[in-house]
Design an enzyme around this catalytic site. Sequence first.
Site, short mmCIF file in Angstrom:
data_model
loop_
_atom_site.label_atom_id
_atom_site.label_comp_id
_atom_site.label_asym_id
_atom_site.label_seq_id
_atom_site.Cartn_x
_atom_site.Cartn_y
_atom_site.Cartn_z
N LEU A 4 -43.98 -26.32 71.77
CA LEU A 4 -45.59 -25.22 71.53
C LEU A 4 -45.04 -24.05 69.98
O LEU A 4 -44.37 -23.87 70.04
CB LEU A 4 -45.62 -24.31 73.20
CG LEU A 4 -45.89 -25.77 73.69
CD1 LEU A 4 -45.63 -24.68 75.20
CD2 LEU A 4 -47.00 -25.92 74.25
N ASN A 53 -42.20 -22.62 82.29
CA ASN A 53 -40.79 -24.08 81.39
C ASN A 53 -40.37 -24.57 82.56
O ASN A 53 -39.43 -23.38 83.00
CB ASN A 53 -40.17 -23.98 80.17
CG ASN A 53 -40.21 -25.51 79.59
OD1 ASN A 53 -40.74 -26.14 80.04
ND2 ASN A 53 -39.63 -24.97 79.62
N THR A 54 -39.48 -25.33 82.91
CA THR A 54 -38.33 -25.67 83.39
C THR A 54 -37.65 -26.73 82.63
O THR A 54 -38.12 -27.76 82.07
CB THR A 54 -38.94 -26.52 84.70
OG1 THR A 54 -37.63 -27.31 85.39
CG2 THR A 54 -39.69 -27.98 84.81
N HIS A 55 -35.97 -26.55 82.32
CA HIS A 55 -35.12 -27.42 81.36
C HIS A 55 -33.98 -28.13 82.61
O HIS A 55 -33.77 -26.78 83.46
CB HIS A 55 -35.21 -26.43 81.00
CG HIS A 55 -33.88 -27.18 79.81
ND1 HIS A 55 -33.83 -27.64 78.96
CD2 HIS A 55 -32.69 -26.76 79.43
CE1 HIS A 55 -32.92 -28.32 77.70
NE2 HIS A 55 -32.27 -27.65 78.52
N ASP A 108 -40.83 -18.41 75.27
CA ASP A 108 -41.58 -18.27 74.04
C ASP A 108 -41.52 -18.83 73.08
O ASP A 108 -41.45 -20.02 73.11
CB ASP A 108 -40.03 -16.70 73.59
CG ASP A 108 -38.83 -17.07 73.76
OD1 ASP A 108 -38.02 -16.22 73.41
OD2 ASP A 108 -38.54 -18.34 73.33
C1 GRF Z 1 -37.79 -32.78 84.22
O1 GRF Z 1 -36.54 -32.70 84.19
C2 GRF Z 1 -38.01 -31.58 82.96
O2 GRF Z 1 -36.36 -30.49 83.14
C3 GRF Z 1 -37.93 -32.31 81.35
O3 GRF Z 1 -38.15 -33.91 81.40
C4 GRF Z 1 -38.17 -34.40 83.08
C5 GRF Z 1 -39.21 -34.25 83.32
O4 GRF Z 1 -39.53 -35.26 84.70
N1 GRF Z 1 -37.88 -31.05 80.51
P1 GRF Z 1 -41.15 -35.23 85.26
O5 GRF Z 1 -41.70 -35.31 83.66
O6 GRF Z 1 -41.64 -33.92 85.56
O7 GRF Z 1 -40.45 -35.95 86.25
#
Ligand code: GRF
Length: 203
Positions: free
Chosen positions: A92, A106-108, A140
């Site tokens: 972003l 965000n999830t990583h 961020d």
């Molecule tokens: C997730 O593990 C996310 O952390 C990563 O890509 C995956 C996306 O999975 N960046 P989905 O599209 O939510 O199934």
Amino acid sequence: ARLVVLVSGSGTNLQALIDAAADPGYGAEIVAVGADRDGIAGIERAEKAGIPVFVQRIKDHADRAAWDAALTAAVAAHAPDLVVTAGFMKILGPAFVGAFAGRTVNTHPALLPAFPGAHGVPDALAYGVKVTGCTVHLVDGGVDTGPIIAQGVVEVEDADHADGGEALHERIKTVERKLLVEVVGRLAREGHRIEDRKVWIPA
Ligand code: GRF
């Protein structure tokens, strides 16, 4: 709270949020889903749930800054309280972060600050870690560098080295979906504040 979710792929994190938001007590309503490309399962999941979808592809814009501005406007049009990037595979830009910093989650799929970027799972595997996991954090201006809100640990198994991280990523996503749903629900219901990288959510 009004939620906009940004996706680029299968959208299983989005689906977990859709399922959670069906409970009126969850405190969040997904008012729109945005994608950076067409033809992904994430869009189908939104459409099936009757959630408005918008697509902003970089190639439809003169340059990255124009795309960043267009994405920002498309998200702002839905007046979100929170934005969630769940498997959104674009960085972003300053316009977006300026508009939604501090309220973009965000999830990583790795234990940040280890293994940021688009290949966190294979990078952790190649490094030979014994545990990895997932991180839910605020976005961020950097890549996977914002204040950490929650993390989940997943053990690496010997067999994981045989399939390039496929099975490991699925086990991480199981933990990740639960963590994301819990964190987004708490932020939606309680609000939060940030103090020098610490994210405080009332009890
Ligand atoms: C997730 O593990 C996310 O952390 C990563 O890509 C995956 C996306 O999975 N960046 P989905 O599209 O939510 O199934």
